[in-house]
Design a protein around this motif. Structure first.
Motif, PDB file in Angstrom:
ATOM      1  N   ASP A  42       0.822  -1.217   0.000  1.00  0.00           N
ATOM      2  CA  ASP A  42       0.000   0.000   0.000  1.00  0.00           C
ATOM      3  C   ASP A  42       0.855   1.266   0.000  1.00  0.00           C
ATOM      4  N   GLY A  43       2.007   1.168  -0.681  1.00  0.00           N
ATOM      5  CA  GLY A  43       2.850   2.340  -0.884  1.00  0.00           C
ATOM      6  C   GLY A  43       2.646   2.875  -2.290  1.00  0.00           C
ATOM      7  N   LEU A  44       3.321   3.959  -2.600  1.00  0.00           N
ATOM      8  CA  LEU A  44       3.228   4.581  -3.918  1.00  0.00           C
ATOM      9  C   LEU A  44       4.584   4.453  -4.616  1.00  0.00           C
ATOM     10  N   PRO A  45       4.718   3.485  -5.543  1.00  0.00           N
ATOM     11  CA  PRO A  45       6.004   3.312  -6.221  1.00  0.00           C
ATOM     12  C   PRO A  45       6.297   4.470  -7.177  1.00  0.00           C
ATOM     13  N   VAL A  46       7.514   4.987  -7.099  1.00  0.00           N
ATOM     14  CA  VAL A  46       7.936   6.095  -7.958  1.00  0.00           C
ATOM     15  C   VAL A  46       9.237   5.688  -8.649  1.00  0.00           C
ATOM     16  N   PRO A  47       9.151   5.179  -9.890  1.00  0.00           N
ATOM     17  CA  PRO A  47      10.382   4.826 -10.610  1.00  0.00           C
ATOM     18  C   PRO A  47      11.233   6.074 -10.873  1.00  0.00           C
ATOM     19  N   SER A  48      12.525   5.923 -10.708  1.00  0.00           N
ATOM     20  CA  SER A  48      13.460   7.031 -10.886  1.00  0.00           C
ATOM     21  C   SER A  48      14.258   6.842 -12.171  1.00  0.00           C
ATOM     22  N   PRO A  49      14.467   7.921 -12.918  1.00  0.00           N
ATOM     23  CA  PRO A  49      15.296   7.819 -14.124  1.00  0.00           C
ATOM     24  C   PRO A  49      16.774   7.719 -13.747  1.00  0.00           C
ATOM     25  N   PRO A  50      17.617   7.340 -14.702  1.00  0.00           N
ATOM     26  CA  PRO A  50      19.061   7.332 -14.426  1.00  0.00           C
ATOM     27  C   PRO A  50      19.534   8.727 -14.016  1.00  0.00           C
ATOM     28  N   LEU A  51      20.540   8.762 -13.158  1.00  0.00           N
ATOM     29  CA  LEU A  51      21.073  10.035 -12.681  1.00  0.00           C
ATOM     30  C   LEU A  51      22.173  10.547 -13.598  1.00  0.00           C
ATOM     31  N   SER A  52      22.325  11.840 -13.627  1.00  0.00           N
ATOM     32  CA  SER A  52      23.377  12.478 -14.415  1.00  0.00           C
ATOM     33  C   SER A  52      24.744  12.125 -13.838  1.00  0.00           C
ATOM     34  N   SER A  53      25.739  12.070 -14.689  1.00  0.00           N
ATOM     35  CA  SER A  53      27.105  11.833 -14.203  1.00  0.00           C
ATOM     36  C   SER A  53      27.731  13.126 -13.678  1.00  0.00           C
ATOM     37  N   ASP A  54      27.119  14.264 -13.994  1.00  0.00           N
ATOM     38  CA  ASP A  54      27.596  15.551 -13.489  1.00  0.00           C
ATOM     39  C   ASP A  54      27.129  15.720 -12.039  1.00  0.00           C
ATOM     40  N   PRO A  55      28.056  15.863 -11.095  1.00  0.00           N
ATOM     41  CA  PRO A  55      27.679  15.926  -9.676  1.00  0.00           C
ATOM     42  C   PRO A  55      26.700  17.051  -9.335  1.00  0.00           C
ATOM     43  N   HIS A  56      26.854  18.209  -9.958  1.00  0.00           N
ATOM     44  CA  HIS A  56      25.965  19.336  -9.658  1.00  0.00           C
ATOM     45  C   HIS A  56      24.548  19.084 -10.176  1.00  0.00           C
ATOM     46  N   GLN A  57      24.447  18.560 -11.391  1.00  0.00           N
ATOM     47  CA  GLN A  57      23.127  18.234 -11.937  1.00  0.00           C
ATOM     48  C   GLN A  57      22.463  17.126 -11.129  1.00  0.00           C
ATOM     49  N   ARG A  58      23.260  16.126 -10.750  1.00  0.00           N
ATOM     50  CA  ARG A  58      22.724  15.006  -9.978  1.00  0.00           C
ATOM     51  C   ARG A  58      22.184  15.497  -8.633  1.00  0.00           C
ATOM     52  N   LYS A  59      22.973  16.326  -7.959  1.00  0.00           N
ATOM     53  CA  LYS A  59      22.549  16.842  -6.655  1.00  0.00           C
ATOM     54  C   LYS A  59      21.289  17.690  -6.791  1.00  0.00           C
ATOM     55  N   SER A  60      21.252  18.542  -7.791  1.00  0.00           N
ATOM     56  CA  SER A  60      20.086  19.394  -8.017  1.00  0.00           C
ATOM     57  C   SER A  60      18.845  18.550  -8.319  1.00  0.00           C
ATOM     58  N   HIS A  61      19.012  17.540  -9.161  1.00  0.00           N
ATOM     59  CA  HIS A  61      17.898  16.645  -9.514  1.00  0.00           C
ATOM     60  C   HIS A  61      17.368  15.927  -8.273  1.00  0.00           C
ATOM     61  N   LEU A  62      18.277  15.375  -7.470  1.00  0.00           N
ATOM     62  CA  LEU A  62      17.864  14.630  -6.281  1.00  0.00           C
ATOM     63  C   LEU A  62      17.203  15.537  -5.243  1.00  0.00           C
ATOM     64  N   GLU A  63      17.725  16.734  -5.083  1.00  0.00           N
ATOM     65  CA  GLU A  63      17.114  17.665  -4.130  1.00  0.00           C
ATOM     66  C   GLU A  63      15.702  18.044  -4.571  1.00  0.00           C
ATOM     67  N   GLY A  64      15.537  18.298  -5.870  1.00  0.00           N
ATOM     68  CA  GLY A  64      14.210  18.630  -6.387  1.00  0.00           C
ATOM     69  C   GLY A  64      13.243  17.471  -6.259  1.00  0.00           C
ATOM     70  N   LEU A  65      13.718  16.287  -6.570  1.00  0.00           N
ATOM     71  CA  LEU A  65      12.882  15.092  -6.470  1.00  0.00           C
ATOM     72  C   LEU A  65      12.494  14.826  -5.021  1.00  0.00           C
ATOM     73  N   SER A  66      13.446  14.991  -4.129  1.00  0.00           N
ATOM     74  CA  SER A  66      13.179  14.780  -2.709  1.00  0.00           C
ATOM     75  C   SER A  66      12.122  15.757  -2.199  1.00  0.00           C
ATOM     76  N   LYS A  67      12.238  16.998  -2.622  1.00  0.00           N
ATOM     77  CA  LYS A  67      11.265  18.014  -2.199  1.00  0.00           C
ATOM     78  C   LYS A  67       9.886  17.705  -2.785  1.00  0.00           C
ATOM     79  N   LEU A  68       9.864  17.299  -4.049  1.00  0.00           N
ATOM     80  CA  LEU A  68       8.603  17.010  -4.727  1.00  0.00           C
ATOM     81  C   LEU A  68       7.850  15.860  -4.071  1.00  0.00           C
ATOM     82  N   ILE A  69       8.576  14.802  -3.715  1.00  0.00           N
ATOM     83  CA  ILE A  69       7.895  13.630  -3.147  1.00  0.00           C
ATOM     84  C   ILE A  69       8.189  13.448  -1.659  1.00  0.00           C
TER      85      ILE A  69
END
Length: 106
Positions: A42-69
């Motif tokens: 009874d959870g909500l599965p959220v598939p994640s796309p592959p992460l960027s190899s660029d550390p700044h883009q990856r961090k920004s993406h993860l922070e945004g995703l974390s905030k969103l969900i």
């Protein structure tokens, strides 16, 4: 198989019903099993796309995703766990560590 894994999810202290569980899994088999395990728990599965190899883009993406969900549990393979933990906002559980839970004697 998904039923057994749903019981593992339900036993995690940071799992809550109807809350997102991010699935950062590149293997189709893993993704399908954990998708259905999350649904059965009874959870909500959220598939994640592959992460960027660029550390700044990856961090920004993860922070945004974390905030969103709202800083969800994340299930990933050990090889990907450190990239996800960089954001500091996901409760990362590896497929391998969850498999160990399943094999522990009660």
């Amino acid at each position: 198989m998904a039923e057994e894994k749903s019981q593992i999810l339900n036993g995690l202290p940071d799992f809550a019903e109807r809350r997102p569980v991010m699935l950062h899994l590149h293997n189709s088999y893993d993704l399908l099993v954990w998708f259905w395990a999350t649904m059965l728990a009874d959870g909500l599965p959220v598939p994640s796309p592959p992460l960027s190899s660029d550390p700044h883009q990856r961090k920004s993406h993860l922070e945004g995703l974390s905030k969103l969900i709202d800083s969800p549990i994340c299930i990933a393979r050990t090889i990907d766990a450190s990239s996800l933990r960089e954001s500091g906002s996901f409760m990362v559980h590896t497929v391998e560590s969850l498999a160990e839970i399943a094999t522990r004697p009660s």
